[in-house]
Design an enzyme around this catalytic site. Structure first.
Site, PDB file in Angstrom:
ATOM      1  N   ARG A   8     -28.494 -19.771 -14.035  1.00  0.00           N
ATOM      2  CA  ARG A   8     -28.500 -19.259 -15.410  1.00  0.00           C
ATOM      3  C   ARG A   8     -29.918 -19.058 -15.915  1.00  0.00           C
ATOM      4  O   ARG A   8     -30.248 -18.031 -16.528  1.00  0.00           O
ATOM      5  CB  ARG A   8     -27.755 -20.245 -16.327  1.00  0.00           C
ATOM      6  CG  ARG A   8     -27.874 -19.924 -17.821  1.00  0.00           C
ATOM      7  CD  ARG A   8     -27.332 -21.070 -18.670  1.00  0.00           C
ATOM      8  NE  ARG A   8     -28.054 -22.302 -18.459  1.00  0.00           N
ATOM      9  CZ  ARG A   8     -29.206 -22.622 -19.054  1.00  0.00           C
ATOM     10  NH1 ARG A   8     -29.771 -21.770 -19.893  1.00  0.00           N
ATOM     11  NH2 ARG A   8     -29.794 -23.775 -18.809  1.00  0.00           N
ATOM     12  N   ARG A   9     -30.772 -20.036 -15.668  1.00  0.00           N
ATOM     13  CA  ARG A   9     -32.150 -19.925 -16.123  1.00  0.00           C
ATOM     14  C   ARG A   9     -32.884 -18.828 -15.365  1.00  0.00           C
ATOM     15  O   ARG A   9     -33.672 -18.080 -15.952  1.00  0.00           O
ATOM     16  CB  ARG A   9     -32.856 -21.275 -15.949  1.00  0.00           C
ATOM     17  CG  ARG A   9     -32.376 -22.335 -16.939  1.00  0.00           C
ATOM     18  CD  ARG A   9     -32.845 -23.725 -16.555  1.00  0.00           C
ATOM     19  NE  ARG A   9     -32.546 -24.701 -17.623  1.00  0.00           N
ATOM     20  CZ  ARG A   9     -32.549 -26.009 -17.444  1.00  0.00           C
ATOM     21  NH1 ARG A   9     -32.801 -26.528 -16.253  1.00  0.00           N
ATOM     22  NH2 ARG A   9     -32.287 -26.822 -18.457  1.00  0.00           N
ATOM     23  N   CYS A  11     -17.294 -22.470 -13.481  1.00  0.00           N
ATOM     24  CA  CYS A  11     -17.904 -21.200 -13.094  1.00  0.00           C
ATOM     25  C   CYS A  11     -19.237 -21.418 -12.392  1.00  0.00           C
ATOM     26  O   CYS A  11     -20.115 -22.107 -12.892  1.00  0.00           O
ATOM     27  CB  CYS A  11     -18.109 -20.351 -14.350  1.00  0.00           C
ATOM     28  SG  CYS A  11     -18.861 -18.767 -14.025  1.00  0.00           S
ATOM     29  N   LYS A  69     -23.032 -30.828 -20.774  1.00  0.00           N
ATOM     30  CA  LYS A  69     -23.263 -29.648 -19.942  1.00  0.00           C
ATOM     31  C   LYS A  69     -22.819 -29.865 -18.493  1.00  0.00           C
ATOM     32  O   LYS A  69     -22.630 -28.889 -17.756  1.00  0.00           O
ATOM     33  CB  LYS A  69     -24.741 -29.256 -19.964  1.00  0.00           C
ATOM     34  CG  LYS A  69     -25.687 -30.228 -19.319  1.00  0.00           C
ATOM     35  CD  LYS A  69     -27.123 -29.767 -19.430  1.00  0.00           C
ATOM     36  CE  LYS A  69     -28.098 -30.730 -18.798  1.00  0.00           C
ATOM     37  NZ  LYS A  69     -27.866 -30.920 -17.345  1.00  0.00           N
ATOM     38  N   ASP A  70     -22.637 -31.117 -18.079  1.00  0.00           N
ATOM     39  CA  ASP A  70     -22.214 -31.397 -16.702  1.00  0.00           C
ATOM     40  C   ASP A  70     -20.710 -31.331 -16.510  1.00  0.00           C
ATOM     41  O   ASP A  70     -20.225 -31.352 -15.376  1.00  0.00           O
ATOM     42  CB  ASP A  70     -22.699 -32.789 -16.272  1.00  0.00           C
ATOM     43  CG  ASP A  70     -24.211 -32.869 -16.118  1.00  0.00           C
ATOM     44  OD1 ASP A  70     -24.836 -31.820 -15.894  1.00  0.00           O
ATOM     45  OD2 ASP A  70     -24.753 -33.990 -16.229  1.00  0.00           O
ATOM     46  N   ARG A  75     -38.792 -34.034 -11.466  1.00  0.00           N
ATOM     47  CA  ARG A  75     -39.171 -32.657 -11.777  1.00  0.00           C
ATOM     48  C   ARG A  75     -40.532 -32.585 -12.467  1.00  0.00           C
ATOM     49  O   ARG A  75     -41.335 -31.698 -12.184  1.00  0.00           O
ATOM     50  CB  ARG A  75     -38.085 -31.993 -12.614  1.00  0.00           C
ATOM     51  CG  ARG A  75     -36.878 -31.588 -11.770  1.00  0.00           C
ATOM     52  CD  ARG A  75     -35.845 -30.864 -12.592  1.00  0.00           C
ATOM     53  NE  ARG A  75     -34.918 -31.779 -13.220  1.00  0.00           N
ATOM     54  CZ  ARG A  75     -34.023 -31.435 -14.141  1.00  0.00           C
ATOM     55  NH1 ARG A  75     -33.983 -30.190 -14.569  1.00  0.00           N
ATOM     56  NH2 ARG A  75     -33.201 -32.324 -14.631  1.00  0.00           N
ATOM     57  N   ARG A 130     -34.515 -29.564  -7.942  1.00  0.00           N
ATOM     58  CA  ARG A 130     -33.508 -30.461  -8.482  1.00  0.00           C
ATOM     59  C   ARG A 130     -34.078 -31.865  -8.547  1.00  0.00           C
ATOM     60  O   ARG A 130     -35.199 -32.105  -8.153  1.00  0.00           O
ATOM     61  CB  ARG A 130     -32.243 -30.419  -7.620  1.00  0.00           C
ATOM     62  CG  ARG A 130     -31.398 -29.161  -7.829  1.00  0.00           C
ATOM     63  CD  ARG A 130     -30.006 -29.357  -7.260  1.00  0.00           C
ATOM     64  NE  ARG A 130     -29.416 -30.597  -7.739  1.00  0.00           N
ATOM     65  CZ  ARG A 130     -28.654 -31.401  -7.002  1.00  0.00           C
ATOM     66  NH1 ARG A 130     -28.372 -31.080  -5.757  1.00  0.00           N
ATOM     67  NH2 ARG A 130     -28.156 -32.512  -7.511  1.00  0.00           N
TER      68      ARG A 130
END
Length: 286
Positions: free
Chosen positions: A121-122, A230, A76-77, A145, A139
């Site tokens: 997105r979340r 994006c 995903k990165d 987190r 982050r």
């Protein structure tokens, strides 16, 4: 001895050790810890410091300049374009691609609850489900987190990360891919090496999972059609049903904008990803 470039977080080191185990070379893979700009600027929003590539560029550079033989990434990165001279040589079996709320179930969040996440997105998808929610930037690595979770009503974390690190918070609400479309490549690992290193490519081919690779390649084709790196709130999840790929994708027209969702099927993953990206770009333009 294989030298594996990786970030220094607990999750990144777990991922590198996992790749070593898959290769059957647990004693023969030496991690090369690399600090990325995303790690050094941990208090800045990702969109403000360069987008998706901030967690991988320095790791990729270590392979290109010969300090390492392979680079281990969370898929995903990765931006959609692979740098010249490198190749994604293996995408092993995917873990859980879903997102999870930690601290409170979605249905139990009080009116106006404060949810922490660094992902646009979340945010847009949660706002579409619960317009009353408020959001805070968060982050850092998984441990950071989780340690800050008590400061908010809930935080959002990839379920695969919790599983890989053996974390079991008291309250975890795993959201379906229909409820919240994941990030492109979420739950999957991607291993890069030099394009001309045929010996290493042959080693990595043994840990490739063709079904996962097909799905991740389709999702990455979607990302490429959106512009490659994006910064818009976007996500996609593909899975194989028989010989057919099924994909759900989402794109919002800005962090506070409307969220558009499309679904599609096809045998050609690249064509499917491009098709869904085109439909969403048209929807946003309208």
């Amino acid at each position: 001895m294989l030298r594996a470039a990786t970030r220094g977080s607990a999750l990144a080191r777990w991922q590198t050790a996992h790749i070593a185990e898959l290769l059957g070379r647990a004693a023969d893979v030496e991690p090369l810890l690399v600090a990325t700009s995303g790690d050094r600027l941990a208090d800045e929003p990702i969109s403000a410091i360069g987008g998706k590539g901030v967690f991988v560029k320095e790791v990729q550079a270590a392979v290109l300049d010969g300090r390492a033989d392979i680079a281990v990434h969370s898929a995903k990165d990765l931006p959609a374009a692979t740098p010249e001279g490198l190749v994604i040589a293996a995408v092993p079996l995917r873990a859980d691609p879903r997102d999870a709320l930690v601290g409170c179930r979605l249905a139990d969040l009080p009116e106006g609850a404060l949810v922490a996440t660094g992902s646009a997105r979340r945010r847009v998808q949660l706002r579409g489900l619960r317009p009353d929610l408020r959001f805070a930037e968060l982050r850092g690595n998984i441990g950071t987190r989780l340690a800050k979770a008590a400061d908010f009503d809930a935080v959002v974390i990839a379920q695969a990360a919790l599983e890989r690190l053996g974390e079991h918070p008291p309250v975890v609400d795993v959201l379906s891919c229909e409820t919240m479309v994941p990030q492109v490549g979420q739950g999957a690992l991607a291993v890069e090496c030099r394009e001309d290193d045929h010996q290493v490519r042959a080693l990595l081919a043994a840990i490739e999972d063709p079904t996962t690779r097909r799905a991740v390649d389709a999702e990455r084709a979607f990302l490429a059609a959106l512009g490659g790196d994006c910064t818009l709130p976007a996500g996609a999840h593909a899975h194989v049903e028989g010989d057919t790929l099924a994909m759900r994708a989402v794109l919002a027209d800005g962090i506070d904008g409307r969220c558009h969702t499309v679904v599609g099927e096809g045998e050609d993953g690249e064509a499917l990803g491009q098709e869904l990206a085109g439909k969403l770009l048209q929807a946003v333009a309208r």
